[in-house]
Design an enzyme around this catalytic site. Sequence first.
Site, PDB file in Angstrom:
ATOM      1  N   ARG A   1      15.379  94.203  64.064  1.00 30.36           N
ATOM      2  CA  ARG A   1      15.582  95.539  63.735  1.00 30.36           C
ATOM      3  C   ARG A   1      14.826  96.390  63.833  1.00 30.36           C
ATOM      4  O   ARG A   1      15.013  97.773  64.329  1.00 30.36           O
ATOM      5  CB  ARG A   1      15.831  94.821  62.467  1.00 30.36           C
ATOM      6  N   SER A   2      13.071  95.849  64.215  1.00 30.85           N
ATOM      7  CA  SER A   2      12.876  96.942  65.447  1.00 30.85           C
ATOM      8  C   SER A   2      11.704  95.884  66.475  1.00 30.85           C
ATOM      9  O   SER A   2      11.886  94.897  66.270  1.00 30.85           O
ATOM     10  CB  SER A   2      12.128  97.246  64.011  1.00 30.85           C
TER      11      SER A   2
ATOM     12  N   GLU B   1      25.069  74.992  50.168  1.00 24.99           N
ATOM     13  CA  GLU B   1      24.281  74.126  50.319  1.00 24.99           C
ATOM     14  C   GLU B   1      24.321  73.581  49.100  1.00 24.99           C
ATOM     15  O   GLU B   1      23.885  74.058  47.824  1.00 24.99           O
ATOM     16  CB  GLU B   1      22.849  74.573  51.183  1.00 24.99           C
TER      17      GLU B   1
ATOM     18  N   ILE C   1       7.832  83.543  62.687  1.00 30.89           N
ATOM     19  CA  ILE C   1       8.310  82.224  63.071  1.00 30.89           C
ATOM     20  C   ILE C   1       8.983  82.038  64.115  1.00 30.89           C
ATOM     21  O   ILE C   1       9.180  81.335  64.599  1.00 30.89           O
ATOM     22  CB  ILE C   1       9.635  82.182  61.733  1.00 30.89           C
TER      23      ILE C   1
ATOM     24  N   ARG D   1      19.251  81.389  57.536  1.00 26.45           N
ATOM     25  CA  ARG D   1      20.125  81.448  56.734  1.00 26.45           C
ATOM     26  C   ARG D   1      21.565  81.219  57.203  1.00 26.45           C
ATOM     27  O   ARG D   1      21.645  82.318  57.481  1.00 26.45           O
ATOM     28  CB  ARG D   1      19.866  82.931  55.828  1.00 26.45           C
TER      29      ARG D   1
ATOM     30  N   GLY E   1      10.274  87.425  64.052  1.00 25.54           N
ATOM     31  CA  GLY E   1       9.169  87.860  63.032  1.00 25.54           C
ATOM     32  C   GLY E   1       8.077  86.891  63.439  1.00 25.54           C
ATOM     33  O   GLY E   1       7.694  85.764  64.692  1.00 25.54           O
TER      34      GLY E   1
ATOM     35  N   HIS F   1      18.572  71.445  55.797  1.00 21.50           N
ATOM     36  CA  HIS F   1      17.666  72.387  54.706  1.00 21.50           C
ATOM     37  C   HIS F   1      16.537  72.080  54.743  1.00 21.50           C
ATOM     38  O   HIS F   1      15.334  71.889  53.969  1.00 21.50           O
ATOM     39  CB  HIS F   1      17.872  73.205  53.675  1.00 21.50           C
ATOM     40  N   ILE F   2      15.143  71.438  55.928  1.00 21.50           N
ATOM     41  CA  ILE F   2      14.515  71.076  56.190  1.00 21.50           C
ATOM     42  C   ILE F   2      13.347  71.537  57.297  1.00 21.50           C
ATOM     43  O   ILE F   2      12.087  70.715  57.371  1.00 21.50           O
ATOM     44  CB  ILE F   2      14.037  68.898  56.398  1.00 21.50           C
ATOM     45  N   GLY F   3      13.562  72.879  56.960  1.00 24.41           N
ATOM     46  CA  GLY F   3      12.842  73.686  58.112  1.00 24.41           C
ATOM     47  C   GLY F   3      10.956  73.719  58.161  1.00 24.41           C
ATOM     48  O   GLY F   3       9.862  73.042  58.621  1.00 24.41           O
TER      49      GLY F   3
END
Length: 320
Positions: free
Chosen positions: A178-179, A267, A158, A238, A156, A286-288
Site C-alpha cells: 500500500r506504500s 479454518e 515477513i 490470511r 512488510g 496455518h503453521i507459518g
Amino acid sequence: MVKKVFITRNIDEEVIQTLATHFQVEVWHSEHHACPREELMKQAADSHALLTMLSDQVDQELLDHAPQLEIVANLAVGYDNIDVKAAAEKGITITNTPDVLTDTTADLAFSLLMASARRIVEAADYVKQGSWQSWSPYLLAGSDIHHKTIGIIGMGKIGEAVAKRARGFDMTILYHNRSRNHEAEQNLQALYRTLDELLQESDFVVCLAPLTEETKGMIGAEQFALMKETAYFINAGRGPVADEKALIHALQEKELAGAGLDVFEKEPIDSSHPLLSMKNVIAVPHIGSSSFETRKIMMELCADNITHVLTGNDPLTKVH
C-alpha cells in the site's frame, strides 16, 4: 486481590508457571480443540487478562461481559479476531507478537513455494504408494525456482524476509504494497509494481497481506486470470484475502500451475473441500510460525505483555 489470567489453549508449562507466580492462572487444556465460546465467555467474565489464539473471537459481546478485563494478548501478529475499536473504547489494551516470528514464517512461505514448484509432496506420496517403478526423464518434473521472478504482495517484515531468501536463488524480486518500501528497494533490489503488473510478470506470487476491509477478496477471478499459466500462487498471509472459489476455478481451468496454502477462508478447512483433492495444491494447517523455538518466544512475549499491563506498566507490543 490476585488478578486472574485466562489462557485459551495449553501452552508451554514454563510460561504458565511464570504467570502463576504473580497471578491466578486458568488454562483451557487442549492441544487440538479451540476453547468453546461458552467457556471463553464464562472465563472472561472475571478475568483481568486473556491470552488468546487467532481462533478466539474477542468481539463486542465478549468485551461487554468482561468488566475487569485490562488486556488481551494475542498469540499472533495478526489480530483480525479482535474488535480493536470496541476494546479501545473500553480502555482494554490489545497486544500481538510482531517481529519474533518473521523468519520462521518466511521459511514456511518459501518452503511452500519450493514444495509447490518441485512437486515435493506429490513425489513423496508417489514413492510411499509404491508407484515408483522406473526412472524417466520427465518423472514428476516441476519448475525451476532459481532465476525466476517472485512477486510479493505485502512487503512488510515477513515480505522482506521472503525477499532475502529469494535473493539466494537469484530471483528477480517484485513487490506490491500500500506504500513504497524504499528500504527493500535499496537493500534487496526489490522492484515496485502495481498489483496487476506484479500478477502478470511473476512466476511465483506470494501473498502476505494482512486481512483488512481493503484486502479482503483482493485476489479474485480477474487477478488470477492475469497470472501466467505456469505461475504458482502461495498464500501465507490470511485466507480471506484470496477468493477460494476463484482460485479453484483458475486451477481447474489451468490458468495456474499450482498453489501452496497455509491459510484459508474458513479454518480449519473442511476435509471435503475441493482444494484438498487437487494434486497441484499443497495445503498445510496455518503453521507459518509453528516452530518450537518461535512459539515459545511468542508465548513469552504474550506473558510479558500481560505482566506489564497488570502491574501498571506499559505493554511491550501494543496494537493500539
